[in-house]
Each structure stands twice: as structure tokens, then as C-alpha cells.
Design a protein around this motif. Structure first.
Motif, mmCIF file in Angstrom:
data_model
loop_
_atom_site.group_PDB
_atom_site.id
_atom_site.type_symbol
_atom_site.label_atom_id
_atom_site.label_comp_id
_atom_site.label_asym_id
_atom_site.label_seq_id
_atom_site.Cartn_x
_atom_site.Cartn_y
_atom_site.Cartn_z
ATOM 1 N N LEU A 71 0.852 -1.183 0.000
ATOM 2 C CA LEU A 71 0.000 0.000 0.000
ATOM 3 C C LEU A 71 0.893 1.240 0.000
ATOM 4 C CD1 LEU A 71 -2.730 -1.003 2.619
ATOM 5 C CD2 LEU A 71 -2.878 -1.121 0.129
ATOM 6 N N PHE A 72 0.518 2.219 -0.805
ATOM 7 C CA PHE A 72 1.282 3.455 -0.904
ATOM 8 C C PHE A 72 0.832 4.423 0.186
ATOM 9 C CE2 PHE A 72 1.185 1.621 -5.131
ATOM 10 C CZ PHE A 72 2.520 1.705 -5.526
ATOM 11 N N ALA A 73 1.719 5.323 0.557
ATOM 12 C CA ALA A 73 1.336 6.388 1.478
ATOM 13 C C ALA A 73 0.292 7.256 0.777
ATOM 14 C CB ALA A 73 2.557 7.217 1.865
ATOM 15 N N GLY A 74 -0.811 7.519 1.449
ATOM 16 C CA GLY A 74 -1.919 8.273 0.845
ATOM 17 C C GLY A 74 -3.210 7.888 1.537
ATOM 18 N N THR A 75 -4.312 7.973 0.831
ATOM 19 C CA THR A 75 -5.615 7.636 1.408
ATOM 20 C C THR A 75 -6.033 6.227 0.983
ATOM 21 O OG1 THR A 75 -6.856 8.539 -0.461
ATOM 22 C CG2 THR A 75 -6.291 10.067 1.326
ATOM 23 N N ILE A 76 -7.058 5.724 1.682
ATOM 24 C CA ILE A 76 -7.641 4.435 1.286
ATOM 25 C C ILE A 76 -8.120 4.506 -0.165
ATOM 26 C CG2 ILE A 76 -9.559 2.844 1.677
ATOM 27 C CD1 ILE A 76 -7.659 2.562 3.912
ATOM 28 N N GLU A 77 -8.802 5.603 -0.497
ATOM 29 C CA GLU A 77 -9.343 5.748 -1.848
ATOM 30 C C GLU A 77 -8.233 5.746 -2.897
ATOM 31 O OE1 GLU A 77 -11.571 9.062 -4.653
ATOM 32 O OE2 GLU A 77 -11.633 9.305 -2.468
ATOM 33 N N SER A 78 -7.148 6.492 -2.644
ATOM 34 C CA SER A 78 -6.068 6.560 -3.638
ATOM 35 C C SER A 78 -5.408 5.208 -3.834
ATOM 36 C CB SER A 78 -5.032 7.605 -3.211
ATOM 37 O OG SER A 78 -4.353 7.201 -2.026
ATOM 38 N N ASN A 79 -5.372 4.387 -2.792
ATOM 39 C CA ASN A 79 -4.809 3.052 -2.919
ATOM 40 C C ASN A 79 -5.742 2.112 -3.668
ATOM 41 O OD1 ASN A 79 -2.102 2.237 -1.473
ATOM 42 N ND2 ASN A 79 -3.004 3.870 -0.214
ATOM 43 N N LEU A 119 -13.372 3.837 10.097
ATOM 44 C CA LEU A 119 -12.224 4.726 10.261
ATOM 45 C C LEU A 119 -12.711 6.171 10.373
ATOM 46 C CD1 LEU A 119 -9.832 3.139 7.598
ATOM 47 C CD2 LEU A 119 -9.741 2.843 10.086
ATOM 48 N N PRO A 120 -11.955 7.044 11.039
ATOM 49 C CA PRO A 120 -12.414 8.426 11.270
ATOM 50 C C PRO A 120 -12.790 9.164 9.991
ATOM 51 C CG PRO A 120 -10.457 7.946 12.580
ATOM 52 C CD PRO A 120 -10.667 6.763 11.692
ATOM 53 N N ASP A 121 -12.029 8.990 8.912
ATOM 54 C CA ASP A 121 -12.285 9.722 7.671
ATOM 55 C C ASP A 121 -12.749 8.813 6.537
ATOM 56 O OD1 ASP A 121 -11.477 12.244 8.743
ATOM 57 O OD2 ASP A 121 -9.405 11.568 8.598
ATOM 58 N N GLY A 122 -13.190 7.599 6.866
ATOM 59 C CA GLY A 122 -13.700 6.705 5.852
ATOM 60 C C GLY A 122 -12.695 6.452 4.745
ATOM 61 N N TYR A 123 -13.148 6.635 3.512
ATOM 62 C CA TYR A 123 -12.283 6.361 2.361
ATOM 63 C C TYR A 123 -11.154 7.380 2.225
ATOM 64 C CZ TYR A 123 -15.416 2.720 0.649
ATOM 65 O OH TYR A 123 -16.153 1.560 0.517
ATOM 66 N N GLN A 124 -11.254 8.487 2.938
ATOM 67 C CA GLN A 124 -10.196 9.505 2.907
ATOM 68 C C GLN A 124 -9.216 9.340 4.063
ATOM 69 O OE1 GLN A 124 -9.924 11.431 0.257
ATOM 70 N NE2 GLN A 124 -11.778 10.372 -0.464
ATOM 71 N N SER A 125 -9.329 8.254 4.803
ATOM 72 C CA SER A 125 -8.392 8.004 5.901
ATOM 73 C C SER A 125 -6.992 7.781 5.342
ATOM 74 C CB SER A 125 -8.834 6.779 6.714
ATOM 75 O OG SER A 125 -10.095 7.009 7.298
ATOM 76 N N GLU A 126 -6.019 8.336 6.039
ATOM 77 C CA GLU A 126 -4.638 8.240 5.589
ATOM 78 C C GLU A 126 -4.058 6.851 5.871
ATOM 79 O OE1 GLU A 126 -2.604 10.360 3.951
ATOM 80 O OE2 GLU A 126 -4.287 11.757 3.694
ATOM 81 N N VAL A 127 -3.317 6.360 4.912
ATOM 82 C CA VAL A 127 -2.606 5.085 5.062
ATOM 83 C C VAL A 127 -1.122 5.399 5.149
ATOM 84 C CG1 VAL A 127 -2.055 2.872 3.987
ATOM 85 C CG2 VAL A 127 -4.348 3.849 3.735
ATOM 86 N N ARG A 128 -0.480 4.905 6.168
ATOM 87 C CA ARG A 128 0.957 5.142 6.293
ATOM 88 C C ARG A 128 1.720 4.266 5.295
ATOM 89 N NH1 ARG A 128 2.082 5.426 12.844
ATOM 90 N NH2 ARG A 128 0.670 7.173 13.287
ATOM 91 N N GLU A 129 2.994 4.547 5.162
ATOM 92 C CA GLU A 129 3.830 3.819 4.212
ATOM 93 C C GLU A 129 3.714 2.316 4.422
ATOM 94 O OE1 GLU A 129 8.462 3.850 2.605
ATOM 95 O OE2 GLU A 129 7.894 4.903 4.428
ATOM 96 N N ARG A 130 3.440 1.602 3.316
ATOM 97 C CA ARG A 130 3.282 0.145 3.294
ATOM 98 C C ARG A 130 2.112 -0.321 4.154
ATOM 99 N NH1 ARG A 130 7.567 -2.358 0.864
ATOM 100 N NH2 ARG A 130 6.863 -4.351 1.700
ATOM 101 N N GLY A 131 1.186 0.566 4.516
ATOM 102 C CA GLY A 131 0.004 0.181 5.288
ATOM 103 C C GLY A 131 0.341 -0.268 6.691
ATOM 104 N N ALA A 132 1.300 0.432 7.335
ATOM 105 C CA ALA A 132 1.797 -0.001 8.640
ATOM 106 C C ALA A 132 0.714 -0.020 9.716
ATOM 107 C CB ALA A 132 2.949 0.910 9.073
ATOM 108 N N THR A 133 -0.339 0.795 9.562
ATOM 109 C CA THR A 133 -1.369 0.877 10.608
ATOM 110 C C THR A 133 -2.490 -0.141 10.413
ATOM 111 O OG1 THR A 133 -2.481 2.593 9.315
ATOM 112 C CG2 THR A 133 -0.929 3.330 10.994
ATOM 113 N N LEU A 134 -2.442 -0.941 9.341
ATOM 114 C CA LEU A 134 -3.510 -1.904 9.051
ATOM 115 C C LEU A 134 -3.037 -3.326 9.333
ATOM 116 C CD1 LEU A 134 -4.724 -0.442 5.630
ATOM 117 C CD2 LEU A 134 -5.663 0.013 7.901
#
Length: 618
Positions: free
Chosen positions: A458-466, A495-510
């Protein structure tokens, strides 16, 4: 294997310089301006010494020299002459300031744009290179190419090239005016130049060697740093902090040693030039002073001007030391940069590639022999250890679901990689819908193939962008429906921002399961005709998540040709056909029930797995 960093760097390679200069072509107007400004500044510099000579010889200590023939002798006339020279001096300095500002700004503007262009070219090239290239080149080395090596080219253009042009022109200007005004004093000043030339050649050689060594050691440091950061979980899990620190310290100390060696030679060169400059100054004062005392035609103003010119002559010579250092760094960096840009793109589109709107999903392997080492000849013996696949014949019908099983190293992942043409085979053919994959454009081929990895990236960015992967044409409704279909929509909305929730580099928080479900949704959104699932999609997850993933996978496979790699045999019992592989060959194939009844290698694997034993590598 010889690494790219081990390529011998040349002191000066005109072919490399010409390639660097090709990046200047779009800015040739500004380049012309900088050259004009450099010529004018070089011509102007010695004239300040002429003004000093005139001020002394004509007004402050009047003589009967030819250049003072029309000068009045009254105090007022002498005062006015000094004021006029002072104003002219000041005006020329203002003029010089404006040209220096324009020259410096324009040159650095050009350098930054060249930096941008080269960096873009390298990134674009890396995007096109085959995966085998990245198997052989550490990430740290490639990052060095895009950062440090590109910056060395920028330094050469903005600092090295400007100093080379201006310093050379200044040296020529000073030599010409010194010879014109007093060839005797000029020759005395030039006595040390042969020694300076020899010293420069000696130090250039030393600095070239040390500069190349510094780049090699810097790449090693970058590689180790990248490996340590990306592998931090493993480092801490196995208590490798101390050993990794010691290993990095060795590389870091070697880098430090290389830098200090470079500093040593540079530090020796600068005072050597300064000492020779002072020797030339002493010789001029000695000879010129004697000529003045003996009334041999040399004036005090001329002697003072010569002492200034000597200092100003040797200053650009000292500046050339930086040029030589920048040049060595630039030559070494250019060699490596153009080495990347010249790397053969082994996976290329044909001259007239075929494109398709959709695939039926017919996949056919015909006598496929494959080795990751692209130099492996097609007639290499079967027992050659480089072969990963040995004579594979496999036909997968449209809409059929096929599972690949076997021990690690059996060639399962290679089959999936070949369908997407991440590698080219040495012998045989891989066809999709009856056409060899090498005849399709890579973009068209991969556009209709969906891949789900075990290690989801997963790239750093939002759920939607991924999920949309930069394709803004995909409507949000399609994204939401896909997420609902695979069962990940509720998690995203929690998630707090739904599809706009931020994903850390490589999806570290998931979690692993959450990333896997997102991967399924991502694949479904692209609506592929052929689905490839690499390795065990349900590995390292709890039972509840495993059931959810299996249900999502079953939905994703509906109506699509699907090839799945599995280690957990319970996940593939529903597949239409199971292909059993061993040492690069297909040893069995059939449905789950047929293979169990047959009592062969698959039945053995099934029995071992359910009895609690791991798969045998044999």
C-alpha cells in the motif's frame, strides 16, 4: 558479479560530457547569455588593475609615462583625475554586479532544471526496467543514482562548469594584459606555472581516485541503511540491533575514511597553489623593485597592478581545483547514471504490439523453459540448476479456476509472473487467447490481469487513492460497491475519515487481513479478465478473517480465469483443477477429490499437512 559502482571512472570523458550537454539544449538561450556574461566579466576584471596603475602613476605619484601624457600638474587637476577614476571604478563595479547576478541566477536556474530532467529520466527508466534488474540491484544503490549522483551533475553544471568557463577566461585575460603591459614582469610571474601544472596533474589524479572511492562507499552505506529501515521488524524481532550497528559502523567508517582521504588531497592542493602564488609575488616584487630603482621603465603603479594581477591570476587557478573535484565526481556519477539509462530493457513491446479490449481468459503454456538468469541459453541441459521451469505444458480454459501447489522453489510463482510477462522465457511460449504474450503491449496485457499479493503493498496516501491507483476515471460508486462485495466497506467506514483516511507507508497501521481485503477490492475495481493470486492469501490471519478472505476470494473468482498459489490446501479444494508442481515440472493435475483418490504426491502433501507436518521440500 561486478557491480555498477565498480566501473572505472575516467578523469575526463568527452562522450559523457556531450551527453550531459544534451540536457542543456532546451535552455540554449540562457546558456548563451551566461557565456556572454562570463566573457564580459573576464574582460572587465583586469581593467580594474589598469585603473589602479593610472591612479598611482598619473595622479598620486605622477610620472612621465606615455599613458599620463595629457594629465595636468595642478593639485586640482590631479584631484579631479583621482575622482574620475574612482567614479569609473565604482560604475564598472556596479556593472559587474549586475552581470554577476544575472550569470549566477541563470546558471543555477539551468542547473536545477537539468537536475529535474535527469531525475525524471532515471525514474522513467526504472519504471520500464524488468523485475530481474531490481533482483540484482539493491534499492540503496538505485536511490543513490537518483539523489547523490544526479546532484553531482548539478554541482558540475552550476559550480564546476561556471568556474571552468569563468576561471579559464580570467586566466587568459590576465595573461594577455600582463604580457601587453610588461612582458618581462609577466615572464617572471609565469616562472612557477610549470610547477603549478605538474602539481595540478598530480593532485587531480589523487582526487579522481578518492572521489570514485567515496561514491562506492556512499552507495554501500545507503544500501545498508535502506535494508535496516525496511527490515526493522526483523531486526528488532531477532535482536539484531547490535550486530547491524556494528556492520553499519564498518561501512560508515569506510565512508568516513574515503571522505577524509578526499579532504586530505584537496587540503594539500589549495595551500600548494597559494604557496606558488606567493613565490611568484616575491619574484615580481624583487625584479620589479630593482627595475624601478634602476630606472628601467617600470613604474610603481605598474608594479602594484602586477602584484594585484598575480593574486587575481592564481585565484582562478585555485578555483580550478574545485572544478577538477566536481569534474571527477560528475564523471563518476555520469558513468553510473548513464549506465542505468543505457540498461537494456529486456522486456520490450514489439514494433507493432497487439492491444485488446478484453480477454476471454484462455491461458496456454507450451513447452515452457524458464530461468531467472536471462543469460541462460535455450539449449542448456535439463539438469542445469538455473532452470526454474522445465518443459511446462499447461492449458487453462476461460473461466476455469486453477490452483498451483508444491514445495517452495517448485516454480509456482514463476508461472504467474510469466502470464503477466514480468519475465521472458528462454524456450517455448506463453499464450493468452491464442496469442503469445510477447506480441501484446505490456500495458494492454497487464491492464486485464488482476494480481493479489500475499505481502500487499500500500502506498502512502488515502484508502481511496490506494484503491483507484491514480485512475481518476473510476467512479466512487464502483469503488464502494467493490468494497461492499468483498466485505471491507464496513471496516473502511469505521475509520475516522472513511475512504479519505490516511494510510501510512506500506500500510503499517492496518492488519494483514485488512490489507488483504483491500487488495481484493483493488483487484475487483480494475475488473480484470484474468485473476492471479500469489502465495497464501489467508496466511497469518485469524480464523474469522480467514473465512472472510476466502469468501471474498470466491466472489472475486466468479466468471474469471483464476490462477491461485496455495500452501494451505484447504483453501483450494473448491478450485476446478489443482496443478501439483515439483522441481519445475508438473507431476499431477486434477480436482481435489481425483488427486486424493489417485494417492500420489498431492495426497502425500495433504496427509502431511493435516497430520501437522510441514510440506517436504522433496
Amino acid at each position: 558479479m561486478t557491480q555498477p559502482d565498480d566501473i572505472g571512472a575516467k578523469a575526463f570523458d568527452w562522450d559523457l560530457v556531450k551527453r550531459i550537454f544534451t540536457y542543456l539544449k532546451p535552455y540554449k538561450g540562457l546558456v548563451g547569455f551566461t557565456m556572454l556574461a562570463a566573457v564580459l566579466m573576464a574582460a572587465l576584471q583586469p581593467y580594474f588593475g589598469v585603473l589602479q596603475r593610472n591612479a598611482i602613476d598619473c595622479y598620486l605619484a605622477p610620472t612621465h609615462s606615455a599613458n599620463c601624457a595629457n594629465v595636468g600638474s595642478t593639485t586640482e587637476a590631479l584631484y579631479q583625475g583621482v575622482v574620475q577614476i574612482g567614479l569609473l571604478y565604482l560604475g564598472l563595479k556596479v556593472f559587474e554586479f549586475l552581470f554577476k547576478y544575472g550569470f549566477t541566477y541563470a546558471l543555477n536556474w539551468i542547473g536545477q532544471h537539468v537536475l529535474y530532467d535527469i531525475r525524471s529520466d532515471i525514474f522513467s527508466k526504472l519504471q520500464r526496467l524488468h523485475l530481474g534488474y531490481f533482483d540484482k540491484n539493491p534499492v540503496g544503490r538505485l536511490i543513490t543514482r537518483v539523489t547523490s549522483d544526479v546532484d553531482a551533475i548539478n554541482q558540475f553544471i552550476t559550480n564546476g562548469l561556471s568556474a571552468l568557463v569563468t576561471s579559464t577566461l580570467l586566466i587568459i585575460a590576465y595573461v594577455v594584459i600582463m604580457l601587453a603591459l610588461s612582458w618581462k614582469l609577466a615572464l617572471v610571474s609565469f616562472v612557477v606555472l610549470p610547477i603549478l601544472y605538474w602539481a595540478s596533474a598530480y593532485f587531480r589524479g589523487k582526487m579522481r581516485i578518492s572521489s570514485r572511492d567515496v561514491r562506492i562507499k556512499q552507495a554501500i552505506v545507503n544500501t545498508q541503511l535502506n535494508e535496516n529501515i525496511t527490515g526493522m521488524l526483523t531486526v528488532q524481532l531477532f535482536n539484531r540491533e547490535g550486530r547491524n550497528q556494528a556492520k553499519f559502523d564498518l561501512a560508515n567508517r569506510a565512508f568516513l575514511g574515503g571522505m577524509l582521504e578526499n579532504v586530505k588531497w584537496f587540503s594539500l592542493y589549495m595551500p600548494t597553489v597559494s604557496l606558488l602564488s606567493n613565490v611568484a609575488m616575491a619574484l615580481v616584487i624583487w625584479y620589479g623593485g630593482r627595475e624601478i630603482l634602476e630606472g628601467q621603465g617600470i613604474t610603481l603603479g605598474l608594479l602594484i597592478a602586477f602584484t594585484a594581477w598575480i593574486t587575481q591570476l592564481f585565484q582562478p587557478i585555485q578555483d580550478l581545483a574545485d572544478v577538477f573535484t566536481n569534474m571527477q565526481m560528475a564523471m563518476a556519477s555520469a558513468e553510473r547514471i548513464f549506465g542505468v539509462l543505457d540498461t537494456d530493457e529486456e522486456i520490450k513491446d514489439p514494433a507493432q504490439p497487439k492491444t485488446v479490449e478484453s480477454f476471454k481468459g484462455d491461458v496456454h503454456f507450451q513447452n515452457v523453459w524458464f530461468a531467472y538468469d536471462s543469460s541462460t541459453p535455450a539449449d542448456a541441459p535439463e539438469k542445469d540448476d538455473r532452470w526454474i521451469l522445465r518443459g511446462i505444458d499447461l492449458h487453462i480454459k476461460p473461466g476455469e479456476s486453477v490452483a498451483l501447489v508444491g514445495a517452495t522453489g517448485a516454480g509456482k510463482t514463476s508461472i504467474i509472473s510469466l502470464v503477466s510477462r514480468f519475465y521472458d522465457i528462454q524456450k517455448g511460449s506463453v499464450k493468452v487467447d491464442g496469442i503469445d504474450v510477447r506480441e501484446y503491449s505490456q500495458h494492454s496485457l497487464r491492464k486485464h490481469i488482476g494480481v493479489v499479493l500475499q505481502d500487499v503493498f500500500l502506498f502512502a496516501g488515502t484508502i481511496e487513492s490506494n484503491l483507484r491507483l491514480g485512475n481518476e476515471a473510476i467512479p466512487m460508486e464502483r469503488i464502494i460497491n467493490a468494497c461492499k462485495y468483498v466485505g471491507v466497506h464496513e471496516f473502511i467506514m469505521s475509520l475516522p475519515d472513511g475512504y479519505q483516511s490516511e494510510v501510512r507507508e506500506r500500510g503499517a497501521t492496518l492488519s494483514t487481513g485488512q490489507k488483504q481485503l483491500l487488495a481484493f477490492a483493488r483487484a475487483l475495481i480494475q475488473n480484470p479478465d484474468i485473476l492471479l493470486v500469489l502465495d497464501e492469501a489467508t496466511a497469518s490471519v485469524d480464523t474469522e478473517t480467514e473465512l472472510l478472505i476466502q469468501d471474498s476470494l470466491a466472489k472475486l473468482m466468479q466468471g474469471r480465469t483464476s490462477i491461485i498459489i496455495a500452501h494451505r490446501l484447504s483453501t483450494i479444494e473448491h478450485c476446478d483443477r489443482i496443478i501439483v508442481m515439483r522441481k519445475g515440472k508438473i507431476v499431477e493435475q486434477g480436482s481435489h477429490r481425483e488427486l486424493l483418490v489417485k494417492g500420489g504426491y498431492y495426497a502425500k502433501l495433504h496427509q502431511l499437512q493435516y497430520s501437522g507436518h510441514a510440506m517436504s521440500a522433496d
